[in-house]
Design an enzyme around this catalytic site. Structure first.
Site, PDB file in Angstrom:
ATOM      1  N   GLU A 133       1.195  -0.918   0.127  1.00 56.99           N
ATOM      2  CA  GLU A 133      -0.165   0.079   0.002  1.00 56.99           C
ATOM      3  C   GLU A 133       0.997   1.026   0.266  1.00 56.99           C
ATOM      4  O   GLU A 133       2.633   1.383   0.036  1.00 56.99           O
ATOM      5  CB  GLU A 133      -1.118   0.541   1.223  1.00 56.99           C
ATOM      6  CG  GLU A 133      -2.174  -1.107   1.356  1.00 56.99           C
ATOM      7  CD  GLU A 133      -2.802  -0.942   2.615  1.00 56.99           C
ATOM      8  OE1 GLU A 133      -2.971  -0.108   3.176  1.00 56.99           O
ATOM      9  OE2 GLU A 133      -3.926  -2.444   2.298  1.00 56.99           O
ATOM     10  N   GLY A 137       4.645  -0.483   2.788  1.00 67.15           N
ATOM     11  CA  GLY A 137       5.734  -1.087   1.341  1.00 67.15           C
ATOM     12  C   GLY A 137       6.508  -2.901   2.772  1.00 67.15           C
ATOM     13  O   GLY A 137       6.238  -3.797   2.652  1.00 67.15           O
ATOM     14  N   THR A 164       1.589  -5.638 -10.014  1.00 67.80           N
ATOM     15  CA  THR A 164       2.403  -5.907 -11.189  1.00 67.80           C
ATOM     16  C   THR A 164       0.836  -6.704 -12.184  1.00 67.80           C
ATOM     17  O   THR A 164       0.255  -7.646 -11.220  1.00 67.80           O
ATOM     18  CB  THR A 164       3.224  -6.575 -11.171  1.00 67.80           C
ATOM     19  OG1 THR A 164       4.872  -6.627 -10.232  1.00 67.80           O
ATOM     20  CG2 THR A 164       3.737  -7.774 -12.175  1.00 67.80           C
ATOM     21  N   LEU A 239       4.696 -15.160  -0.441  1.00 64.41           N
ATOM     22  CA  LEU A 239       6.033 -14.409  -1.210  1.00 64.41           C
ATOM     23  C   LEU A 239       7.673 -15.343  -1.315  1.00 64.41           C
ATOM     24  O   LEU A 239       8.046 -15.202  -2.080  1.00 64.41           O
ATOM     25  CB  LEU A 239       6.458 -13.254  -0.155  1.00 64.41           C
ATOM     26  CG  LEU A 239       5.167 -11.696  -0.332  1.00 64.41           C
ATOM     27  CD1 LEU A 239       5.903 -10.917   0.228  1.00 64.41           C
ATOM     28  CD2 LEU A 239       5.283 -11.299  -2.063  1.00 64.41           C
ATOM     29  N   ARG A 243       9.454 -15.434  -4.397  1.00 64.90           N
ATOM     30  CA  ARG A 243      11.405 -14.715  -4.219  1.00 64.90           C
ATOM     31  C   ARG A 243      12.183 -16.341  -4.849  1.00 64.90           C
ATOM     32  O   ARG A 243      13.045 -15.980  -5.009  1.00 64.90           O
ATOM     33  CB  ARG A 243      11.408 -14.883  -2.699  1.00 64.90           C
ATOM     34  CG  ARG A 243      10.952 -13.531  -2.135  1.00 64.90           C
ATOM     35  CD  ARG A 243      10.685 -13.354  -0.401  1.00 64.90           C
ATOM     36  NE  ARG A 243      10.121 -12.068  -0.207  1.00 64.90           N
ATOM     37  CZ  ARG A 243      10.063 -11.792   0.632  1.00 64.90           C
ATOM     38  NH1 ARG A 243       9.697 -13.127   2.281  1.00 64.90           N
ATOM     39  NH2 ARG A 243       9.552 -10.950   0.953  1.00 64.90           N
ATOM     40  N   GLU A 363       9.344  -7.919  -3.998  1.00 69.27           N
ATOM     41  CA  GLU A 363       9.675  -9.001  -3.011  1.00 69.27           C
ATOM     42  C   GLU A 363      10.137  -8.896  -1.769  1.00 69.27           C
ATOM     43  O   GLU A 363      10.850 -10.387  -1.702  1.00 69.27           O
ATOM     44  CB  GLU A 363       9.784 -10.205  -4.180  1.00 69.27           C
ATOM     45  CG  GLU A 363       8.900 -10.464  -4.944  1.00 69.27           C
ATOM     46  CD  GLU A 363       7.712 -11.485  -4.789  1.00 69.27           C
ATOM     47  OE1 GLU A 363       7.752 -11.874  -3.505  1.00 69.27           O
ATOM     48  OE2 GLU A 363       6.917 -11.183  -6.011  1.00 69.27           O
ATOM     49  N   GLY A 364      10.181  -8.031  -0.625  1.00 70.89           N
ATOM     50  CA  GLY A 364      11.572  -7.809   0.342  1.00 70.89           C
ATOM     51  C   GLY A 364      12.710  -6.885  -0.173  1.00 70.89           C
ATOM     52  O   GLY A 364      13.360  -8.181  -0.605  1.00 70.89           O
ATOM     53  N   THR A 365      12.539  -5.668   0.292  1.00 71.26           N
ATOM     54  CA  THR A 365      14.033  -4.735  -0.483  1.00 71.26           C
ATOM     55  C   THR A 365      15.110  -6.313   0.221  1.00 71.26           C
ATOM     56  O   THR A 365      15.861  -6.737   1.382  1.00 71.26           O
ATOM     57  CB  THR A 365      13.858  -3.803   0.495  1.00 71.26           C
ATOM     58  OG1 THR A 365      14.005  -4.219   2.131  1.00 71.26           O
ATOM     59  CG2 THR A 365      13.114  -2.961   0.167  1.00 71.26           C
TER      60      THR A 365
HETATM   61  P1  FAD Z   1       9.466   1.000   1.762  1.00 71.44           P
HETATM   62  O1  FAD Z   1       9.534   0.208   2.903  1.00 71.44           O
HETATM   63  O2  FAD Z   1       9.503   2.432   2.124  1.00 71.44           O
HETATM   64  O3  FAD Z   1      11.595   1.272   2.080  1.00 71.44           O
HETATM   65  C1  FAD Z   1      12.480   2.470   1.864  1.00 71.44           C
HETATM   66  C2  FAD Z   1      13.612   2.014   2.744  1.00 71.44           C
HETATM   67  O4  FAD Z   1      13.811   1.499   3.813  1.00 71.44           O
HETATM   68  C3  FAD Z   1      14.172   0.489   1.681  1.00 71.44           C
HETATM   69  O5  FAD Z   1      15.740   1.078   0.922  1.00 71.44           O
HETATM   70  C4  FAD Z   1      13.941  -0.570   2.347  1.00 71.44           C
HETATM   71  O6  FAD Z   1      14.254  -1.083   2.529  1.00 71.44           O
HETATM   72  C5  FAD Z   1      14.311   0.781   3.724  1.00 71.44           C
HETATM   73  N1  FAD Z   1      13.917   0.541   5.241  1.00 71.44           N
HETATM   74  C6  FAD Z   1      12.316   0.338   5.115  1.00 71.44           C
HETATM   75  N2  FAD Z   1      12.431  -0.689   6.875  1.00 71.44           N
HETATM   76  C7  FAD Z   1      13.834  -0.567   6.998  1.00 71.44           C
HETATM   77  C8  FAD Z   1      13.930  -1.611   8.555  1.00 71.44           C
HETATM   78  N3  FAD Z   1      13.020  -1.463   9.468  1.00 71.44           N
HETATM   79  N4  FAD Z   1      15.257  -1.171   8.735  1.00 71.44           N
HETATM   80  C9  FAD Z   1      16.052  -0.957   7.635  1.00 71.44           C
HETATM   81  N5  FAD Z   1      16.507  -0.430   6.353  1.00 71.44           N
HETATM   82  C10 FAD Z   1      14.367  -0.476   6.454  1.00 71.44           C
HETATM   83  N6  FAD Z   1       3.750  -4.961  -4.015  1.00 71.44           N
HETATM   84  C11 FAD Z   1       2.727  -5.935  -4.177  1.00 71.44           C
HETATM   85  O7  FAD Z   1       1.524  -5.815  -3.100  1.00 71.44           O
HETATM   86  N7  FAD Z   1       2.238  -6.508  -5.446  1.00 71.44           N
HETATM   87  C12 FAD Z   1       3.376  -6.836  -6.659  1.00 71.44           C
HETATM   88  O8  FAD Z   1       2.440  -7.248  -7.441  1.00 71.44           O
HETATM   89  C13 FAD Z   1       4.326  -5.873  -6.865  1.00 71.44           C
HETATM   90  N8  FAD Z   1       5.180  -5.217  -7.831  1.00 71.44           N
HETATM   91  C14 FAD Z   1       5.775  -3.886  -7.912  1.00 71.44           C
HETATM   92  C15 FAD Z   1       6.409  -3.617  -9.287  1.00 71.44           C
HETATM   93  C16 FAD Z   1       7.075  -3.069  -8.422  1.00 71.44           C
HETATM   94  C17 FAD Z   1       8.179  -2.735 -10.577  1.00 71.44           C
HETATM   95  C18 FAD Z   1       7.947  -2.202  -7.849  1.00 71.44           C
HETATM   96  C19 FAD Z   1       9.361  -1.412  -7.569  1.00 71.44           C
HETATM   97  C20 FAD Z   1       7.756  -3.100  -7.012  1.00 71.44           C
HETATM   98  C21 FAD Z   1       5.527  -3.914  -6.794  1.00 71.44           C
HETATM   99  N9  FAD Z   1       5.368  -4.206  -5.151  1.00 71.44           N
HETATM  100  C22 FAD Z   1       4.164  -4.982  -5.118  1.00 71.44           C
HETATM  101  C23 FAD Z   1       6.185  -3.624  -4.333  1.00 71.44           C
HETATM  102  C24 FAD Z   1       7.236  -3.785  -3.518  1.00 71.44           C
HETATM  103  O9  FAD Z   1       7.169  -5.002  -2.388  1.00 71.44           O
HETATM  104  C25 FAD Z   1       7.887  -2.490  -2.504  1.00 71.44           C
HETATM  105  O10 FAD Z   1       7.873  -1.248  -2.718  1.00 71.44           O
HETATM  106  C26 FAD Z   1       8.366  -3.364  -1.487  1.00 71.44           C
HETATM  107  O11 FAD Z   1       8.425  -3.926  -0.150  1.00 71.44           O
HETATM  108  C27 FAD Z   1       9.250  -1.523  -0.620  1.00 71.44           C
HETATM  109  O12 FAD Z   1       8.449  -0.767  -0.375  1.00 71.44           O
HETATM  110  P2  FAD Z   1       8.391   0.326  -0.842  1.00 71.44           P
HETATM  111  O13 FAD Z   1       9.380   0.565  -1.649  1.00 71.44           O
HETATM  112  O14 FAD Z   1       7.157   0.932   0.054  1.00 71.44           O
HETATM  113  O15 FAD Z   1       9.896   1.045   0.710  1.00 71.44           O
END
Ligand code: FAD
Length: 385
Positions: A133, A137, A164, A239, A243, A363-365
């Site tokens: 959402e 994320g 996606t 996931l 993954r 799918e998890g950063t």
């Molecule tokens: P955030 O959670 O805001 O993170 C930003 C940064 O902060 C990252 O570097 C993260 O690692 C870091 N961070 C966050 N929390 C911590 C912590 N506790 N400690 C250290 N670092 C932290 N999602 C779906 O549900 N379905 C889909 O089909 C899907 N497809 C996608 C397709 C694309 C092209 C992309 C780019 C994303 C997609 N996603 C999808 C979403 C994706 O899973 C999220 O973008 C991802 O989980 C990260 O969330 P966020 O982008 O909100 O980053």
């Protein structure tokens, strides 16, 4: 294709056949059109039926529901070959198989399985997976999408982002809270109050549709809820499946970058000799060889564990984290070897590099997988505070 340690010897004839089938598909159907699709920012929809014909949707699911009933090495090799073409094409297959067919198979009612799985397997229906959402994320349990019980079923409100296949999808697997507990719902295209506008302006995964999902008082029948799971275990187990496929997929992208780099380095002449003859270039090529070979070995081992039924999500975190970082580094290195030519779409490397930025994040950063593994080995969670 790069196979320095003869891993081919470990493959069965069936596994080799699956790999060859997808390899041919990518060579003949994906590579000729993918740069154009990426430039135009469109997903090549005509490939969906062809992907279905070669069994790419639901590879490991039982044939009874339209799956191919194959093992996880086959699944991994198929993802590797697809992503050798493009991460966006592999993403389509991953979502359809691991994030839509898998939860319907694992957690759906018999009626839901019969209704959706054969159609998803044949490509007659497209699915998407809505977890992320705008404000949830890396921490999806903070989701605000919610369902409330009504006389006939539920009413769903909320919004998902970065989904996606969202705009294309006939069915969305949507995770939302019911009485504070995460549940899965099957939301169908055309339901009143449900829209899925496409997100534009991406520099990455351009040959893939990414969308918002918006739910405004969407009325869902009782039978739309996945009965077999509740809590974060539902989305997280999907996931783990996806993954796993990504871990193999990115090896394909890295192999494509390595192949292009090697060929280019052998033919590009500077200072009266091929740049492949310079030690600094060889250092890069050997680093690629080394890292790809390690990644291939990790994939094979994780496949064995998965087929044996002893896979833990942390195993997948290790290989997803390693292989995405490896592939992205190789794509960037490959761009360096290609010099200025590396930025042109005559070569696949910049497209792979841009794509892999997304794959490393979704799918998890990388950081989240670090924390998952950190918790696993220390027993201490470092996600918050
Ligand atoms: P955030 O959670 O805001 O993170 C930003 C940064 O902060 C990252 O570097 C993260 O690692 C870091 N961070 C966050 N929390 C911590 C912590 N506790 N400690 C250290 N670092 C932290 N999602 C779906 O549900 N379905 C889909 O089909 C899907 N497809 C996608 C397709 C694309 C092209 C992309 C780019 C994303 C997609 N996603 C999808 C979403 C994706 O899973 C999220 O973008 C991802 O989980 C990260 O969330 P966020 O982008 O909100 O980053």
């Amino acid at each position: 294709m790069l196979d320095f340690l003869n891993l081919d010897e470990l493959l069965t004839d069936e596994e080799k056949l699956v790999r060859q089938t997808v390899r041919d598909f990518v060579d003949h159907e994906v590579l000729p059109i993918i740069e154009h699709a990426a430039r135009e920012g469109t997903f090549p929809l005509h490939l969906v039926k062809k992907m279905a014909e070669i069994g790419l949707f639901g590879i490991t699911l039982p044939q009874e529901y339209g799956g191919a009933g194959l093992n996880n090495v086959c699944y991994g090799l198929a993802m590797q070959e697809l992503e050798r073409g493009d991460s966006g094409i592999r993403s389509f297959a991953s979502v359809q198989s691991s994030l839509v067919m898998y939860p319907i198979y694992a957690f759906g009612s018999e009626e839901q399985k019969r209704k959706w799985l054969p159609r998803l397997a044949s490509g007659d229906a497209i699915g998407c997976f809505g977890l992320t959402e705008p404000d949830a994320g890396s921490n999806p349990s903070a989701m605000i999408t919610n369902a409330k019980r009504t006389a006939n079923g539920f009413v769903l409100n909320g919004a998902k982002m970065w989904i996606t296949n969202g705009t294309l999808a006939d069915v969305a697997v949507v995770w939302g809270k019911l009485d504070g507990v995460v549940r899965g719902f099957l939301v169908e295209k055309g339901m009143k109050g449900f829209t899925a506008p496409e997100m534009k302006g991406k520099h990455s995964l351009r040959a893939s549709v990414t969308s918002e999902l918006v739910f405004q008082d969407v009325e869902l029948p009782e039978a739309s809820m996945l009965p077999g799971v509740e809590g974060m275990k539902g989305p997280l187990s999907c996931l783990t499946q996806a993954r796993y496929g990504i871990s193999w997929g990115v090896v394909g992208a890295a192999m494509a970058c390595y192949d292009s780099s090697l060929e280019y380095a052998k033919s590009r002449i500077q200072f009266d000799r091929p740049i492949a003859g310079f030690q600094l270039t060889q250092d890069k090529l050997v680093w690629m060889l080394n890292e790809i070979t390690k990644a291939q070995l990790m994939c094979m081992r994780v496949a064995q564990i998965k087929d044996a039924g002893t896979l833990r999500p942390q195993h997948v975190s290790l290989v997803k984290r390693n292989n995405c970082e490896m592939a992205l580094t190789i794509a960037r290195m490959s761009r360096e070897i290609h010099g200025a030519n590396g930025i042109l779409d005559e070569y696949p490397v910049m497209r792979h590099a841009a794509n892999l930025e997304s794959v490393k994040t979704y799918e998890g950063t990388h950081e989240m997988h670090t924390l998952i593994l950190g918790q696993d080995i220390t027993g201490l969670a470092a996600f918050a505070g």
